[in-house]
Design a protein around this motif. Sequence first.
Motif, short mmCIF file in Angstrom:
data_model
loop_
_atom_site.label_atom_id
_atom_site.label_comp_id
_atom_site.label_asym_id
_atom_site.label_seq_id
_atom_site.Cartn_x
_atom_site.Cartn_y
_atom_site.Cartn_z
N UNK A 16 0.82 -1.21 0.00
CA UNK A 16 0.00 0.00 0.00
C UNK A 16 0.86 1.27 0.00
N UNK A 17 2.07 1.17 0.53
CA UNK A 17 2.96 2.33 0.52
C UNK A 17 3.37 2.72 -0.89
N UNK A 18 3.36 1.75 -1.81
CA UNK A 18 3.79 2.01 -3.19
C UNK A 18 2.65 1.99 -4.20
N UNK A 19 1.47 1.56 -3.79
CA UNK A 19 0.37 1.37 -4.73
C UNK A 19 -0.04 2.65 -5.43
N UNK A 20 -0.20 3.74 -4.70
CA UNK A 20 -0.71 4.97 -5.31
C UNK A 20 0.25 5.53 -6.36
N UNK A 21 1.56 5.48 -6.09
CA UNK A 21 2.52 6.00 -7.07
C UNK A 21 2.53 5.14 -8.33
N UNK A 22 2.37 3.82 -8.19
CA UNK A 22 2.30 2.95 -9.36
C UNK A 22 1.01 3.21 -10.15
N UNK A 23 -0.07 3.45 -9.45
CA UNK A 23 -1.34 3.74 -10.12
C UNK A 23 -1.26 5.06 -10.89
N UNK A 24 -0.55 6.03 -10.33
CA UNK A 24 -0.37 7.30 -11.04
C UNK A 24 0.48 7.13 -12.30
N UNK A 25 1.47 6.25 -12.22
CA UNK A 25 2.36 6.02 -13.36
C UNK A 25 1.63 5.30 -14.49
N UNK A 26 0.65 4.47 -14.13
CA UNK A 26 -0.10 3.71 -15.13
C UNK A 26 -1.57 4.14 -15.10
#
Length: 465
Positions: free
Chosen positions: A424-434
Amino acid sequence: MTPITFSLATCESALASDLDSCYKRTANHLIAMDETAKPLRIPPEMAIYAEKHEIFDLVQTLVTNLMVDKPEDPIQYLIVLLKRGSVEVPRVMLLGPPASGKRTVARKLCEHTQVIHITDSNILKEDTDLTKKALQYKAKQQDIPGDLWIKLIQQRLSKIDCVRRGWVLEGIPQTREEALSLQEAGVAPNHVVLLEAPDAVLIERSQGKRIDPVTGDVYHVTFIWPEDKEVVQRLEHQKAVSEEQLVAQLMQHHREVHALRKTYRNCLKGIDADQPHVDVFDQVCCGELLEAVSADATNMGELIKPYLESGQQVPDSMVLQILTERLSRLDCTTRGWVLHGFPRDLEQAEKLQESNFIPSRVFFLEMTDDVAIERVTLRSIDPVTGERYHSLYKPAPSPEVQTRLQFNPKDSEAQLLQQLKEYWANASSLQDLYPEAVYINADQDPHTIFESLESRLVGRLQNDS
């Protein structure tokens, strides 16, 4: 220093009694002989040279492989080994109960790696005296004697195509006795893959099978259906065993599987076959990528081995180097690729893009933490039968089975919560990238999830074309 001499008879006797100790005892001396078997005197300088250039190790490897594989043409065999160098060819046993998908996975694996696919039926197609003898038993509807069957397998694996490219044994061995006989004959795999699935799923899968008479590929009206209309038109019904016969075969498998696990415990990987065959294949072929690299005698293999052995995370730079090399191979560039669980964070994703490996579709499987905890922490395995259970979805069938169930320490709630925290700490940044990623509700049965993934992937491909 007095030179040491060895005769041919002395060397052969030592090799026969104990190959490893023979080489250890002669580690500082070079064995040589002329064609008349008269012992030669070897200058001490030759032993120093041989030790410096690892000639003893080379000779040990060559002789060991020669004695294990017993090839029909030993000279050509040694030439192939020397040309191949230190790269170890795949030697895989693909095991599992009836209807677990062994044939489909084996065919895809051989196509992917270009190794030789070996089955009990194509072993008997060899035109040799041994196969003719075995077919006489088959003609009388008698079982092929165990020692003859082992010789047939050994004979096939010693041929130069298997030596050069490696092999996949599909459904062989089936019993511990057969496995031990193969070991005694020198047939040693470097990977054993065991497909596993609940009996109810296997019984359902056994119905509705179709076979392509041209390629021999197996399909299923529900689970695996060809996209090519021409293939669909030529499919034939595959003669299915009765449910009673299948149950008997499954019981036989359960009786043997625990012993097979113990026999190959050092190189065994169990895979859940109750999922789409594409996912099964990905786990068989790609799940061991880092381990395979670490086993390879290369600089990168030596570098990542300490991380894997200690359980530490391999640095991103190394992972990216290994991954980009793999994705650059011909099979990935022509057929495409699927990355599972990677990238895990924004830095990995950006480095992947910088390497010009950009996915055409990104899927996020979504579920709540409570569902993840329920799925993972309550699962267990029966060490006797290899059957997987879940306290809620598939409880043990009896108190006897319940008492012997084992839980994987990696499935503890504490470890899972740590993994969820990192995700969850990395999910939002990955979602923004894709931003065009597709979100799938993973709190459903596996078949529904697969259909959702497949429909969106097929739709995207049609739009692109």
